[in-house]
Design a protein around this motif. Structure first.
Motif, PDB file in Angstrom:
ATOM      1  N   MET A   1       0.849  -1.165   0.000  1.00 21.78           N
ATOM      2  CA  MET A   1       0.000   0.000   0.000  1.00 21.78           C
ATOM      3  C   MET A   1       0.899   1.234   0.000  1.00 21.78           C
ATOM      4  SD  MET A   1      -2.948   1.090   2.727  1.00 21.78           S
ATOM      5  CE  MET A   1      -1.946   0.841   4.146  1.00 21.78           C
ATOM      6  N   ASN A   2       0.567   2.216  -0.826  1.00 20.18           N
ATOM      7  CA  ASN A   2       1.325   3.460  -0.905  1.00 20.18           C
ATOM      8  C   ASN A   2       0.449   4.621  -0.458  1.00 20.18           C
ATOM      9  OD1 ASN A   2       3.695   2.346  -1.975  1.00 20.18           O
ATOM     10  ND2 ASN A   2       2.775   2.287  -3.998  1.00 20.18           N
ATOM     11  N   PHE A   3       1.111   5.671   0.016  1.00 16.36           N
ATOM     12  CA  PHE A   3       0.381   6.887   0.347  1.00 16.36           C
ATOM     13  C   PHE A   3      -0.116   7.537  -0.929  1.00 16.36           C
ATOM     14  CE2 PHE A   3       2.908   6.452   4.172  1.00 16.36           C
ATOM     15  CZ  PHE A   3       1.969   6.751   5.146  1.00 16.36           C
ATOM     16  N   VAL A   4      -1.282   8.146  -0.849  1.00 15.64           N
ATOM     17  CA  VAL A   4      -1.842   8.890  -1.976  1.00 15.64           C
ATOM     18  C   VAL A   4      -1.476  10.352  -1.750  1.00 15.64           C
ATOM     19  CG1 VAL A   4      -3.948   9.525  -3.198  1.00 15.64           C
ATOM     20  CG2 VAL A   4      -3.742   7.252  -2.181  1.00 15.64           C
ATOM     21  N   PRO A   5      -0.782  10.984  -2.702  1.00 17.56           N
ATOM     22  CA  PRO A   5      -0.381  12.379  -2.510  1.00 17.56           C
ATOM     23  C   PRO A   5      -1.587  13.306  -2.329  1.00 17.56           C
ATOM     24  CG  PRO A   5       0.400  11.544  -4.639  1.00 17.56           C
ATOM     25  CD  PRO A   5      -0.398  10.463  -3.991  1.00 17.56           C
ATOM     26  N   GLN A   6      -1.424  14.308  -1.518  1.00 17.15           N
ATOM     27  CA  GLN A   6      -2.488  15.284  -1.275  1.00 17.15           C
ATOM     28  C   GLN A   6      -2.371  16.399  -2.298  1.00 17.15           C
ATOM     29  OE1 GLN A   6      -2.350  16.443   2.834  1.00 17.15           O
ATOM     30  NE2 GLN A   6      -2.630  14.370   3.543  1.00 17.15           N
ATOM     31  N   THR A   7      -3.025  16.189  -3.426  1.00 16.81           N
ATOM     32  CA  THR A   7      -3.021  17.175  -4.508  1.00 16.81           C
ATOM     33  C   THR A   7      -4.455  17.370  -4.990  1.00 16.81           C
ATOM     34  OG1 THR A   7      -2.721  15.528  -6.232  1.00 16.81           O
ATOM     35  CG2 THR A   7      -0.720  16.460  -5.270  1.00 16.81           C
ATOM     36  N   ALA A   8      -4.660  18.358  -5.849  1.00 20.34           N
ATOM     37  CA  ALA A   8      -5.990  18.656  -6.386  1.00 20.34           C
ATOM     38  C   ALA A   8      -6.356  17.758  -7.571  1.00 20.34           C
ATOM     39  CB  ALA A   8      -6.059  20.124  -6.800  1.00 20.34           C
ATOM     40  N   ASP A   9      -5.494  16.841  -7.947  1.00 18.47           N
ATOM     41  CA  ASP A   9      -5.744  15.945  -9.078  1.00 18.47           C
ATOM     42  C   ASP A   9      -6.994  15.099  -8.817  1.00 18.47           C
ATOM     43  OD1 ASP A   9      -5.632  14.131 -11.164  1.00 18.47           O
ATOM     44  OD2 ASP A   9      -3.924  13.025 -10.347  1.00 18.47           O
ATOM     45  N   ASN A  10      -7.952  15.109  -9.744  1.00 20.09           N
ATOM     46  CA  ASN A  10      -9.156  14.280  -9.591  1.00 20.09           C
ATOM     47  C   ASN A  10      -9.326  13.337 -10.783  1.00 20.09           C
ATOM     48  OD1 ASN A  10      -9.952  16.068 -11.520  1.00 20.09           O
ATOM     49  ND2 ASN A  10     -11.825  16.755 -10.490  1.00 20.09           N
ATOM     50  N   ARG A  14      -6.257   8.716  -9.984  1.00 24.37           N
ATOM     51  CA  ARG A  14      -6.153   9.260  -8.622  1.00 24.37           C
ATOM     52  C   ARG A  14      -7.298   8.746  -7.760  1.00 24.37           C
ATOM     53  NH1 ARG A  14      -3.575  12.944  -4.930  1.00 24.37           N
ATOM     54  NH2 ARG A  14      -5.250  13.476  -3.527  1.00 24.37           N
ATOM     55  N   CYS A  15      -8.519   8.742  -8.292  1.00 22.72           N
ATOM     56  CA  CYS A  15      -9.681   8.244  -7.548  1.00 22.72           C
ATOM     57  C   CYS A  15      -9.520   6.762  -7.233  1.00 22.72           C
ATOM     58  CB  CYS A  15     -10.967   8.484  -8.332  1.00 22.72           C
ATOM     59  SG  CYS A  15     -11.374  10.249  -8.465  1.00 22.72           S
ATOM     60  N   LEU A  16      -8.983   5.981  -8.165  1.00 22.42           N
ATOM     61  CA  LEU A  16      -8.741   4.563  -7.924  1.00 22.42           C
ATOM     62  C   LEU A  16      -7.699   4.381  -6.817  1.00 22.42           C
ATOM     63  CD1 LEU A  16      -9.216   1.603  -8.619  1.00 22.42           C
ATOM     64  CD2 LEU A  16      -7.494   1.837 -10.423  1.00 22.42           C
ATOM     65  N   SER A  17      -6.626   5.166  -6.852  1.00 21.72           N
ATOM     66  CA  SER A  17      -5.598   5.091  -5.811  1.00 21.72           C
ATOM     67  C   SER A  17      -6.180   5.406  -4.439  1.00 21.72           C
ATOM     68  CB  SER A  17      -4.454   6.068  -6.111  1.00 21.72           C
ATOM     69  OG  SER A  17      -3.773   5.693  -7.264  1.00 21.72           O
ATOM     70  N   MET A  18      -7.044   6.407  -4.387  1.00 25.42           N
ATOM     71  CA  MET A  18      -7.679   6.769  -3.111  1.00 25.42           C
ATOM     72  C   MET A  18      -8.585   5.645  -2.627  1.00 25.42           C
ATOM     73  SD  MET A  18      -8.341  10.904  -3.457  1.00 25.42           S
ATOM     74  CE  MET A  18     -10.046  10.678  -3.292  1.00 25.42           C
ATOM     75  N   ILE A  22      -8.181   3.743   0.920  1.00 21.45           N
ATOM     76  CA  ILE A  22      -9.283   3.788   1.897  1.00 21.45           C
ATOM     77  C   ILE A  22      -9.760   2.381   2.231  1.00 21.45           C
ATOM     78  CG2 ILE A  22     -11.695   4.474   2.210  1.00 21.45           C
ATOM     79  CD1 ILE A  22     -10.927   7.026   0.518  1.00 21.45           C
ATOM     80  N   ASN A  23      -9.928   1.539   1.220  1.00 22.33           N
ATOM     81  CA  ASN A  23     -10.376   0.167   1.475  1.00 22.33           C
ATOM     82  C   ASN A  23      -9.345  -0.604   2.300  1.00 22.33           C
ATOM     83  OD1 ASN A  23     -12.840   0.442   0.188  1.00 22.33           O
ATOM     84  ND2 ASN A  23     -12.029  -0.175  -1.790  1.00 22.33           N
ATOM     85  N   ALA A  24      -8.074  -0.412   2.036  1.00 23.96           N
ATOM     86  CA  ALA A  24      -7.033  -1.086   2.829  1.00 23.96           C
ATOM     87  C   ALA A  24      -7.102  -0.627   4.286  1.00 23.96           C
ATOM     88  CB  ALA A  24      -5.649  -0.799   2.240  1.00 23.96           C
TER      89      ALA A  24
END
Length: 115
Positions: A1-10, A14-18, A22-24
């Motif tokens: 599992m990797n951290f998802v960067p806190q950026t404005a990318d939508n 990016r949504c899949l990574s989030m 979240i599910n993990a």
């Protein structure tokens, strides 16, 4: 599992990574554990880890009989390290798993009493 960067990318990626992150987290697959060994004769052991910081709590999980026989406490939690103290030194190596709990904040009943 990797951290998802806190950026404005939508973007869809990016949504899949989030969603994966979240599910993990909801499954409890968090990277907040480790192992340590307390050598025979030691009454304190320190763990160096970037996830440690003031305000977090830590627990030890005994992994052998020596560890299960010890009385311990979280002696210190600072940025990048934590130390555990033992009421008596083990006669042989005591092996533990450890887990970090909390976000490093100081909110809670104890913090509020002194406010």
């Amino acid at each position: 599992m990797n951290f998802v960067p806190q950026t404005a990318d939508n973007s869809p990626q990016r949504c899949l990574s989030m969603a994966v992150a979240i599910n993990a987290a909801l499954r409890g697959d968090l990277a907040n554990i480790g192992r340590l060994a307390c050598p025979a004769g030691a009454v304190r052991v320190t763990v160096k880890d970037k996830r440690c910081r003031a305000g977090r709590l830590a627990v030890l999980i005994p992994l052998n009989a020596q560890a299960a026989a010890l009385d311990w406490w979280l002696a210190e939690m600072t940025r990048n390290s934590m130390s555990f103290g033992f009421a008596s030194a083990p006669a042989a190596e005591a092996r533990f798993g450890w887990a970090l709990i909390g976000d490093g904040g100081t909110a809670g009943p104890e913090a509020q009493e002194g406010a």
